[in-house]
Design an enzyme around this catalytic site. Structure first.
Site, PDB file in Angstrom:
ATOM      1  N   LYS A  72      53.206  -6.536  44.011  1.00 57.96           N
ATOM      2  CA  LYS A  72      53.913  -7.035  42.824  1.00 57.96           C
ATOM      3  C   LYS A  72      53.399  -8.429  42.525  1.00 57.96           C
ATOM      4  O   LYS A  72      52.968  -9.147  43.441  1.00 57.96           O
ATOM      5  CB  LYS A  72      55.419  -7.109  43.105  1.00 57.96           C
ATOM      6  CG  LYS A  72      56.244  -7.152  41.856  1.00 57.96           C
ATOM      7  CD  LYS A  72      56.381  -5.757  41.306  1.00 57.96           C
ATOM      8  CE  LYS A  72      57.389  -5.642  40.206  1.00 57.96           C
ATOM      9  NZ  LYS A  72      57.793  -4.237  40.036  1.00 57.96           N
TER      10      LYS A  72
ATOM     11  N   LYS B 232      49.641  -1.059  44.278  1.00 55.88           N
ATOM     12  CA  LYS B 232      49.990  -0.833  42.873  1.00 55.88           C
ATOM     13  C   LYS B 232      51.312  -1.525  42.601  1.00 55.88           C
ATOM     14  O   LYS B 232      52.229  -1.467  43.415  1.00 55.88           O
ATOM     15  CB  LYS B 232      50.144   0.683  42.655  1.00 55.88           C
ATOM     16  CG  LYS B 232      50.383   1.090  41.232  1.00 55.88           C
ATOM     17  CD  LYS B 232      49.091   1.238  40.457  1.00 55.88           C
ATOM     18  CE  LYS B 232      49.305   1.337  38.966  1.00 55.88           C
ATOM     19  NZ  LYS B 232      49.556   0.031  38.301  1.00 55.88           N
TER      20      LYS B 232
ATOM     21  N   ASN C 165      62.534  -1.906  27.674  1.00 52.38           N
ATOM     22  CA  ASN C 165      61.703  -0.702  27.790  1.00 52.38           C
ATOM     23  C   ASN C 165      62.434   0.409  28.552  1.00 52.38           C
ATOM     24  O   ASN C 165      62.530   1.539  28.076  1.00 52.38           O
ATOM     25  CB  ASN C 165      60.368  -1.055  28.471  1.00 52.38           C
ATOM     26  CG  ASN C 165      59.542   0.182  28.771  1.00 52.38           C
ATOM     27  OD1 ASN C 165      59.807   0.896  29.740  1.00 52.38           O
ATOM     28  ND2 ASN C 165      58.566   0.477  27.938  1.00 52.38           N
TER      29      ASN C 165
ATOM     30  N   THR D  54      59.128   5.262  32.366  1.00 57.35           N
ATOM     31  CA  THR D  54      60.185   4.879  33.312  1.00 57.35           C
ATOM     32  C   THR D  54      61.514   5.474  32.849  1.00 57.35           C
ATOM     33  O   THR D  54      62.283   6.029  33.644  1.00 57.35           O
ATOM     34  CB  THR D  54      60.266   3.349  33.478  1.00 57.35           C
ATOM     35  OG1 THR D  54      58.940   2.845  33.689  1.00 57.35           O
ATOM     36  CG2 THR D  54      61.133   2.960  34.651  1.00 57.35           C
TER      37      THR D  54
ATOM     38  N   LYS E   3      58.290   3.147  46.659  1.00 60.42           N
ATOM     39  CA  LYS E   3      58.370   3.929  45.418  1.00 60.42           C
ATOM     40  C   LYS E   3      57.157   4.853  45.286  1.00 60.42           C
ATOM     41  O   LYS E   3      57.297   6.032  44.988  1.00 60.42           O
ATOM     42  CB  LYS E   3      58.406   2.948  44.241  1.00 60.42           C
ATOM     43  CG  LYS E   3      58.816   3.541  42.933  1.00 60.42           C
ATOM     44  CD  LYS E   3      58.720   2.510  41.799  1.00 60.42           C
ATOM     45  CE  LYS E   3      59.654   1.331  41.971  1.00 60.42           C
ATOM     46  NZ  LYS E   3      59.692   0.474  40.771  1.00 60.42           N
TER      47      LYS E   3
ATOM     48  N   SER F  60      51.528   5.555  35.362  1.00 64.34           N
ATOM     49  CA  SER F  60      50.450   4.585  35.620  1.00 64.34           C
ATOM     50  C   SER F  60      49.351   5.253  36.441  1.00 64.34           C
ATOM     51  O   SER F  60      48.153   5.057  36.209  1.00 64.34           O
ATOM     52  CB  SER F  60      50.976   3.385  36.415  1.00 64.34           C
ATOM     53  OG  SER F  60      51.477   2.390  35.567  1.00 64.34           O
TER      54      SER F  60
HETATM   55  N1  GLU Z   1      56.664  -2.387  37.099  1.00 63.77           N
HETATM   56  C1  GLU Z   1      56.914  -0.991  37.204  1.00 63.77           C
HETATM   57  C2  GLU Z   1      57.713  -0.686  38.454  1.00 63.77           C
HETATM   58  O1  GLU Z   1      58.427  -1.522  38.964  1.00 63.77           O
HETATM   59  C3  GLU Z   1      55.644  -0.170  37.086  1.00 63.77           C
HETATM   60  C4  GLU Z   1      54.605  -0.423  38.114  1.00 63.77           C
HETATM   61  C5  GLU Z   1      53.278   0.273  37.855  1.00 63.77           C
HETATM   62  O2  GLU Z   1      53.193   1.053  36.907  1.00 63.77           O
HETATM   63  O3  GLU Z   1      52.351   0.017  38.620  1.00 63.77           O
HETATM   64  O4  GLU Z   1      57.737   0.411  38.927  1.00 63.77           O
END
Ligand code: GLU
Length: 425
Positions: free
Chosen positions: A115, A79, A230, A199, A103, A359
């Site tokens: 990513k 993810k 955001n 977030t 995370k 998410s």
């Molecule tokens: N890009 C966000 C992060 O760095 C969200 C990632 C997601 O929701 O999968 O956590």
């Protein structure tokens, strides 16, 4: 130290992936992580780099570099977001993918980490160019993405709009509607209520949890928020709704300070009418952007770029609590300064995990085909976040370490189990 292919990418000066490994090593030693698991985590599972030829509005082809790195799938499908920025490169995407693994584990989500990114300047492109680029990227990732395989989301420079294009392209390739293949979608096509602000909400919940343990009430503290996209704008809004006085804000165009407090609603209204930037805002005194992080406040929320807190900046920060809304805002060499100065840092992999947490809720709702109310999303989010904070706080006490290293330990404890239970060749 065991050999690892990542060394190849870490030859340039400020390798972000090396910054991840530096913290991983400290945590691994403290918790006695098995060398085998450490070695596995030093090598991202999959690294994809693509060239994306796109017809620009001027009738000429431009070729863009696209990336997707899957770091780990030890505790579930991978993810992580997709970033559009000019400094996107293999090393950065590797680091961000590894951070996603940690995370998700810290937030107790059944996911590994990944990513993606495209090296481009989205602000300099037309909507049509962005759409063609995004669709080309989605097509090139046909064999990478999947509802139970690798699930992208927004990150810097992308939003629900790009997620909708990616979903559409993916659905066309697969011949069916698969909303769970991507999160951060607009509500009308399977997005979750609360995802947009999630977030920032996570930053707020983490800040409240830290203040509580510091014996401080939100009404007694001031905060500076760097970044007004955001993450930063929702963080500032939600913190001010809790009674925190926001004295400083800033984005890539301008920074502002007002010791009496900034009206965040006015700032939000201003950016909504001003091409989403703060330049020209009249509700506070404009200050040099370099001074924002070190200006007087109790809580500092870096919610813009990575690597903004160097040793020098860390030694000048006046806040007693730093809550990292951005990914990787603190350089590893600055960690010890925070430790020496007794500044509590709620690290990125905990502080900004609210986004991926919602998410996850979006993905669950897509799988079930049943959608929750915003209150339900927020309540579940807050519970998960408070638990994650408590786990990290407890590990910091148990291992007598910083919250950053404790967050890595919390994540590694979980990932280690996944790797060991699933076994290997
Ligand atoms: N890009 C966000 C992060 O760095 C969200 C990632 C997601 O929701 O999968 O956590």
């Amino acid at each position: 130290m065991s050999t690892h292919t990542a060394n190849a990418a870490a030859t340039h000066n400020e390798s972000m992936f090396e910054a991840v490994l530096a913290r991983l090593d400290i945590a691994a030693k403290l918790m006695n992580l098995s060398d085998d698991v450490s070695l596995i985590l030093r090598n991202p599972l999959k690294q994809v780099k693509v060239s994306l030829p796109v017809m620009m509005d001027n009738g000429k082809i431009q070729v863009f570099e696209g990336y997707r790195v899957v770091h780990s799938v030890a505790i579930g499908p991978s993810k992580g977001g997709i970033r559009y920025a000019m400094d996107v490169n293999q090393d950065e995407v590797m680091a961000l993918a590894a951070w996603m693994s940690f995370k998700c584990a810290v937030a107790n989500l059944p996911y590994g980490g990944a990513k993606g990114g495209i090296k481009c300047d989205p602000r300099a492109m037309s909507v049509g160019e962005l759409e063609r680029l995004t669709r080309a990227y989605a097509k090139s990732m046909k064999d990478v993405f999947g509802v139970n395989k690798d699930i992208p989301a927004p990150d810097m420079g992308t939003s629900g709009r790009e997620m909708a294009w990616i979903l559409d392209e993916y659905n066309k390739m697969m011949g069916e509607d698969l909303p769970g293949v991507i999160t951060g979608k607009p509500i009308a096509i399977g997005g979750s209520l609360g995802r947009d602000a999630a977030t920032g909400r996570g930053v707020m919940v983490n800040t409240m949890a830290a203040l509580k343990r510091m014996g401080k009430k939100p009404g007694e503290v001031t905060a500076v928020v760097q970044g007004f996209g955001n993450v930063g704008s929702h963080s500032a809004r939600l913190l001010s709704e809790q009674g925190v006085k926001i004295v400083g804000i800033g984005d890539h165009t301008a920074s502002f300070y007002n010791e009496k407090g900034i009206d965040i609603k006015a700032a939000l209204d201003f950016v909504a009418k001003n091409n989403r930037v703060l330049k020209g805002f009249k509700g506070a005194t404009e200050i040099a952007s370099d001074d924002l992080l070190t200006s007087k406040c109790d809580v500092l929320v870096p919610a813009a770029l990575q690597n903004v807190i160097t040793e020098d900046v860390a030694s000048k920060i006046q806040a007693k609590l730093v809550v990292e809304g951005a990914n990787g805002p603190t350089m590893p060499e600055a960690d010890h300064i925070f430790k020496e100065r007794n500044i509590i840092v709620v690290p990125d992999i905990l502080a900004n995990s609210g986004g991926v947490t919602v998410s996850y809720f979006e993905w669950v709702q897509n799988k079930a085909g049943y959608y929750w109310s915003e209150d339900e999303v927020n309540t579940k989010h807050d519970e998960k976040m408070e638990l994650a904070f408590a786990n990290v706080w407890n590990n910091a006490e148990q291992f007598k370490t910083t919250m950053r290293i404790a967050a890595y330990i919390t994540a590694l404890q979980k990932i280690e189990q996944g790797v060991k239970l699933k076994g290997h060749y």
